[in-house]
Design a protein around this motif. Sequence first.
Motif, PDB file in Angstrom:
ATOM      1  N   PHE A  35       2.480 -10.062 -15.743  1.00 29.15           N
ATOM      2  CA  PHE A  35       3.317 -10.725 -15.017  1.00 29.15           C
ATOM      3  C   PHE A  35       4.470 -11.796 -15.117  1.00 29.15           C
ATOM      4  CE2 PHE A  35       0.720  -7.254 -11.526  1.00 29.15           C
ATOM      5  CZ  PHE A  35      -0.234  -7.550 -12.876  1.00 29.15           C
ATOM      6  N   TYR A  37       6.244 -14.689 -12.012  1.00 26.01           N
ATOM      7  CA  TYR A  37       6.015 -14.440 -10.651  1.00 26.01           C
ATOM      8  C   TYR A  37       6.961 -15.911 -10.616  1.00 26.01           C
ATOM      9  CZ  TYR A  37       2.421 -11.482  -9.539  1.00 26.01           C
ATOM     10  OH  TYR A  37       1.518 -10.711  -8.972  1.00 26.01           O
ATOM     11  N   LEU A  45       4.508 -16.961  -3.816  1.00 23.72           N
ATOM     12  CA  LEU A  45       4.634 -16.115  -5.728  1.00 23.72           C
ATOM     13  C   LEU A  45       5.739 -15.296  -5.119  1.00 23.72           C
ATOM     14  CD1 LEU A  45       1.339 -16.921  -7.317  1.00 23.72           C
ATOM     15  CD2 LEU A  45       3.192 -18.067  -7.824  1.00 23.72           C
ATOM     16  N   PHE A  47       6.765 -11.948  -6.588  1.00 23.65           N
ATOM     17  CA  PHE A  47       6.531 -11.374  -7.844  1.00 23.65           C
ATOM     18  C   PHE A  47       7.720 -10.686  -8.439  1.00 23.65           C
ATOM     19  CE2 PHE A  47       5.155  -7.690 -10.201  1.00 23.65           C
ATOM     20  CZ  PHE A  47       5.955  -6.565 -10.487  1.00 23.65           C
ATOM     21  N   ARG A  50       5.572  -6.568 -13.722  1.00 20.90           N
ATOM     22  CA  ARG A  50       4.381  -6.143 -14.131  1.00 20.90           C
ATOM     23  C   ARG A  50       4.934  -5.394 -15.806  1.00 20.90           C
ATOM     24  NH1 ARG A  50       1.914  -1.455 -14.505  1.00 20.90           N
ATOM     25  NH2 ARG A  50       0.322  -1.330 -13.471  1.00 20.90           N
TER      26      ARG A  50
ATOM     27  N   LEU B  90      -3.452 -19.819  -1.709  1.00 21.91           N
ATOM     28  CA  LEU B  90      -2.558 -18.223  -1.706  1.00 21.91           C
ATOM     29  C   LEU B  90      -3.715 -17.583  -1.733  1.00 21.91           C
ATOM     30  CD1 LEU B  90      -0.185 -19.969  -4.415  1.00 21.91           C
ATOM     31  CD2 LEU B  90       0.802 -19.300  -2.089  1.00 21.91           C
ATOM     32  N   GLY B 100      -4.716  -3.602 -13.318  1.00 19.85           N
ATOM     33  CA  GLY B 100      -3.433  -3.874 -13.505  1.00 19.85           C
ATOM     34  C   GLY B 100      -2.564  -3.855 -11.919  1.00 19.85           C
ATOM     35  N   THR B 102      -0.025  -3.916  -8.518  1.00 23.80           N
ATOM     36  CA  THR B 102       0.060  -5.362  -8.345  1.00 23.80           C
ATOM     37  C   THR B 102      -0.331  -5.996  -7.705  1.00 23.80           C
ATOM     38  OG1 THR B 102       2.333  -3.853  -9.172  1.00 23.80           O
ATOM     39  CG2 THR B 102       3.066  -5.776  -7.717  1.00 23.80           C
ATOM     40  N   ILE B 103       0.327  -7.627  -7.639  1.00 27.04           N
ATOM     41  CA  ILE B 103      -0.518  -8.475  -7.009  1.00 27.04           C
ATOM     42  C   ILE B 103       0.441  -9.232  -6.205  1.00 27.04           C
ATOM     43  CG2 ILE B 103      -1.951 -10.194  -6.445  1.00 27.04           C
ATOM     44  CD1 ILE B 103      -3.277  -8.797  -9.281  1.00 27.04           C
ATOM     45  N   TYR B 104       0.668  -9.224  -4.735  1.00 28.78           N
ATOM     46  CA  TYR B 104       1.150  -9.980  -4.368  1.00 28.78           C
ATOM     47  C   TYR B 104       0.569 -10.837  -3.087  1.00 28.78           C
ATOM     48  CZ  TYR B 104       4.234  -5.376  -4.789  1.00 28.78           C
ATOM     49  OH  TYR B 104       4.730  -4.458  -5.713  1.00 28.78           O
ATOM     50  N   PHE B 105       1.708 -11.523  -3.462  1.00 29.90           N
ATOM     51  CA  PHE B 105       1.275 -13.041  -2.536  1.00 29.90           C
ATOM     52  C   PHE B 105       1.608 -13.913  -1.100  1.00 29.90           C
ATOM     53  CE2 PHE B 105      -1.352 -15.232  -6.495  1.00 29.90           C
ATOM     54  CZ  PHE B 105      -1.197 -14.165  -6.994  1.00 29.90           C
ATOM     55  N   GLY B 106       1.216 -14.698  -0.552  1.00 34.82           N
ATOM     56  CA  GLY B 106       1.897 -14.561   1.019  1.00 34.82           C
ATOM     57  C   GLY B 106       2.650 -16.081   0.397  1.00 34.82           C
TER      58      GLY B 106
END
Lengths: 116, 114
Positions: A35, A37, A45, A47, A50, B90, B100, B102-106
Amino acid sequence: AQKVTQAQTEISVVEKEDVTLDCVYETRDTTYYLFWYKQPPSGELVFLIRRNSFDEQNEISGRYSWNFQKSTSSFNFTITASQVVDSAVYFCALSEADNQGGKLIFGQGTELSVKP
Amino acid sequence: KAGVTQTPRYLIKTRGQQVTLSCSPISGHRSVSWYQQTPGQGLQFLFEYFSETQRNKGNFPGRFSGRQFSNSRSEMNVSTLELGDSALYLCASSSGTAKGNTIYFGEGSWLTVV
């Protein structure tokens, strides 16, 4: 051991220059995910992309492009014609095969400064 | 679709106190993870919750704890605060059901311990 290395701590360019951010990773897994970011000063962060380990095609999204090379364990990020709004810290991260959740291994980040 | 929401955004605490941070994941996401970001150590994984159960844990002392509710919202708690706990915390969400994801952040919670 799993590890992500972003050797460039800080990069400074002048607007409209192209810039490449390097990312080198280490993993024993054959299946993994990478990934990128972007972190502006606000802290979030954001995105960007990926990529799974079986897809070595390069990807382009507007001014952004990514070059994935398994042979050198690298996943580099290029910004073409940089703009001041691209100034931020950029992180490369690795997710391993057995991870179904949110565990990412991050590099130390590269702080990009784009000057007008 | 609303993103990952964290509260509070900024807080100042005194050494020895405790703090609770809150995170609301993206609607439909069942996995919530927490990270600590400091200038010296970078981004470090704290723990992950999925369907109210801790599924993964990083290398942090027991003073750091978390929980997840039935609506997937999560809280993390740090007890007996130390100066070194000053950091950006975070929260991240993902579906949590496939490898895998997709990872979303605040936007994070900025904690200062004085």
